[in-house]
Scaffold this active site. Structure first.
Site, PDB file in Angstrom:
ATOM      1  N   ARG A  82      37.624  51.867  51.600  1.00  0.00           N
ATOM      2  CA  ARG A  82      39.304  51.722  52.239  1.00  0.00           C
ATOM      3  C   ARG A  82      38.884  49.679  53.050  1.00  0.00           C
ATOM      4  O   ARG A  82      39.651  49.231  52.516  1.00  0.00           O
ATOM      5  CB  ARG A  82      40.623  51.849  52.821  1.00  0.00           C
ATOM      6  CG  ARG A  82      41.556  51.269  53.305  1.00  0.00           C
ATOM      7  CD  ARG A  82      42.884  51.949  53.146  1.00  0.00           C
ATOM      8  NE  ARG A  82      42.183  53.722  54.670  1.00  0.00           N
ATOM      9  CZ  ARG A  82      42.384  53.378  55.449  1.00  0.00           C
ATOM     10  NH1 ARG A  82      42.188  52.069  55.789  1.00  0.00           N
ATOM     11  NH2 ARG A  82      41.695  54.632  56.368  1.00  0.00           N
ATOM     12  N   TYR A 119      59.240  37.371  40.196  1.00  0.00           N
ATOM     13  CA  TYR A 119      59.979  38.739  39.357  1.00  0.00           C
ATOM     14  C   TYR A 119      60.529  39.940  40.055  1.00  0.00           C
ATOM     15  O   TYR A 119      60.211  39.982  41.741  1.00  0.00           O
ATOM     16  CB  TYR A 119      58.267  39.579  39.660  1.00  0.00           C
ATOM     17  CG  TYR A 119      58.398  40.953  38.494  1.00  0.00           C
ATOM     18  CD1 TYR A 119      58.084  41.008  37.801  1.00  0.00           C
ATOM     19  CD2 TYR A 119      56.583  41.822  39.814  1.00  0.00           C
ATOM     20  CE1 TYR A 119      57.399  42.462  37.456  1.00  0.00           C
ATOM     21  CE2 TYR A 119      57.017  43.114  39.344  1.00  0.00           C
ATOM     22  CZ  TYR A 119      57.665  43.142  38.353  1.00  0.00           C
ATOM     23  OH  TYR A 119      56.713  44.167  38.115  1.00  0.00           O
ATOM     24  N   ASP A 157      52.124  32.413  42.521  1.00  0.00           N
ATOM     25  CA  ASP A 157      51.521  33.543  42.220  1.00  0.00           C
ATOM     26  C   ASP A 157      51.293  33.123  40.404  1.00  0.00           C
ATOM     27  O   ASP A 157      52.130  32.482  40.252  1.00  0.00           O
ATOM     28  CB  ASP A 157      53.120  34.812  41.821  1.00  0.00           C
ATOM     29  CG  ASP A 157      52.433  35.918  40.399  1.00  0.00           C
ATOM     30  OD1 ASP A 157      51.880  36.056  39.602  1.00  0.00           O
ATOM     31  OD2 ASP A 157      53.486  36.919  40.852  1.00  0.00           O
ATOM     32  N   LYS A 178      48.026  42.317  34.113  1.00  0.00           N
ATOM     33  CA  LYS A 178      47.792  41.025  33.080  1.00  0.00           C
ATOM     34  C   LYS A 178      47.175  40.521  32.370  1.00  0.00           C
ATOM     35  O   LYS A 178      45.950  41.407  32.035  1.00  0.00           O
ATOM     36  CB  LYS A 178      49.297  40.040  33.408  1.00  0.00           C
ATOM     37  CG  LYS A 178      50.568  40.666  34.053  1.00  0.00           C
ATOM     38  CD  LYS A 178      50.734  41.978  33.455  1.00  0.00           C
ATOM     39  CE  LYS A 178      51.863  42.887  34.129  1.00  0.00           C
ATOM     40  NZ  LYS A 178      52.084  42.466  35.713  1.00  0.00           N
TER      41      LYS A 178
END
Ligand code: LCS
Length: 395
Positions: free
Chosen positions: A58, A111, A183, A208
């Protein structure tokens, strides 16, 4: 030696000298939760930052670190961080950059889940935001308030394909001491590099185009080390939405063909956009690559290609939109974008069906609007399917 983008996709930087044991050309997958210490002193030195090395996945992992360095390099950034999803990246960046009482200027048409996150920050943590049409520097400057600390932009916007002027946003944000976050999911660093226009942080849904094969959910944020380190040591580590090593490995593999894939996505999308704009069943096509696109000069200044996503409006509203979707035989009815398959969605009956019709229209989402992510199939096969479904609308 200065290497071009295409070469750097195949030869990404290697921040860990030992990340390729046995001379493996493809970086190995370090599918491990934790890393052992040779001694208590070594463990102590790693936690104190006196010795470099991994501790716990992590907090860092060699496979995810390779991906972070690769995408930072492509975007021209100092440092990158990877996350479990695009939304995990966006939420860590926004939580890292704002405090209660701050204000965020947001380009309209972000979005839906980004909008949801902004609403959550507003209602629970008193971070105000305003959605604005950021078409030039004066418009951005008008939107700024004394407490604005972030300008957050998506360009091209999802699903209207509206562009935002990145340089104008950077100038207006920096004049007020705010940061510009962009973005860059739709364009990818192949078609648009926001840092060259003054952006501070760039975020991606690597789900994507960067991953490109529709088999992974992952997010990235890249930017200056000073800012990204702040995000790493708290929102990333303590909220914990880190990328899984295997997912990072898949995106590393996808990156090698990013430029090739983008070439094909863009060439096919240009062809399809042209054919759609001449089709009698289509009322409008929104695609920045079309010669009559209203923001043509901004497109030429800011992008090296228009991408693989477009939207278009079928004549006949909601009913025609639904019939068009149901008539498709090859193109896939699905959300998401930027992968091998051509994906088609109808926002009014699917992703935006919960938004009241009036509000949808204000967002530029007409009832007959279809979003198309052009895949890597043969362009004539894609067209044949779209055309047969469009032609059946007139029957
Ligand atoms: N940014 C943009 C521009 C997106 O389109 C999406 C997802 C995200 C961020 C979030 O990324 P994720 O957490 O899913 O990796 N866009 C989707 C879409 O248009 N349809 O399905 C997902």
């Amino acid at each position: 030696m200065t290497l071009s983008m295409d070469t750097r996709l195949v030869h990404p930087p290697n921040p860990n000298g030992d990340a390729r044991p046995f001379g493996a050309l493809t970086p190995p997958l370090f599918q491990t939760s934790t890393f052992y210490f040779d001694s208590a002193e070594q463990g102590g030195a790693r936690f104190a930052g006196r010795e470099s090395g991994f501790i716990y996945s992590r907090l860092g992992n060699p496979t995810t670190q390779l991906l972070e360095a690769a995408v930072a390099d492509l975007e021209g950034a100092e440092m990158g961080l990877s996350f479990a999803s695009g939304m995990a990246a966006i939420s860590a960046v926004l939580i890292g950059l704002v405090r209660a009482g701050d204000h965020v200027v947001v380009s309209r048409g972000v979005y839906g889940c980004t909008y949801g996150l902004l609403c959550l920050l507003q209602s629970k943590f008193n971070v105000q935001f305003t959605l604005c049409d950021l078409h030039d520097e004066a418009a951005v400057s008008r939107a700024m308030r004394p407490n604005t600390t972030v300008v957050y932009v998506e360009t091209p916007a999802n699903p209207t394909m509206e562009l935002v002027d990145l340089e104008a946003c950077a100038n207006a944000a920096h004049a007020c001491g705010a940061r510009l976050v962009v973005d860059n999911t739709f364009a990818t660093p192949i078609l648009q590099r926001p840092i060259e226009f003054g952006a501070d942080v760039v975020v991606h849904s690597a789900t994507k185009y960067l991953g490109g094969h529709g088999d992974v959910i992952l997010g990235l944020a890249v930017g200056p080390k000073s800012l990204l380190d702040e995000i790493r040591v708290s929102p990333q580590k303590d909220i914990g939405g880190i990328a899984a090593p295997f997912d990072a490995w898949l995106v590393l593999r996808g990156l090698k063909t990013l430029s090739l894939r983008m070439d094909r996505h863009v060439a096919s999308a240009m062809e399809i956009a042209g054919r759609l704009s001449r089709h009698p069943a289509v009322a409008a096509v929104y695609y920045p690559g079309l010669p009559d696109y209203p923001q043509r000069s901004l497109y030429l200044r800011q992008m090296n290609g228009a991408g693989g996503v477009m939207s278009f409006v079928v004549r006949g509203g909601m009913d025609a939109g639904i019939r068009f979707m149901n008539g498709l035989e090859l193109c896939t009815r699905a959300v998401s974008l930027g992968e091998t398959h051509t994906l088609v969605e109808h926002p009014a009956s699917m992703t935006h069906s919960a938004v009241p019709p009036e509000a949808r229209r204000e967002m530029g989402i007409e009832d007959g609007l279809i979003r198309l992510s052009v895949g890597l199939e043969d362009v004539d096969d894609i067209w044949a399917d779209l055309n047969q479904s469009l032609c059946s609308l007139a029957l």
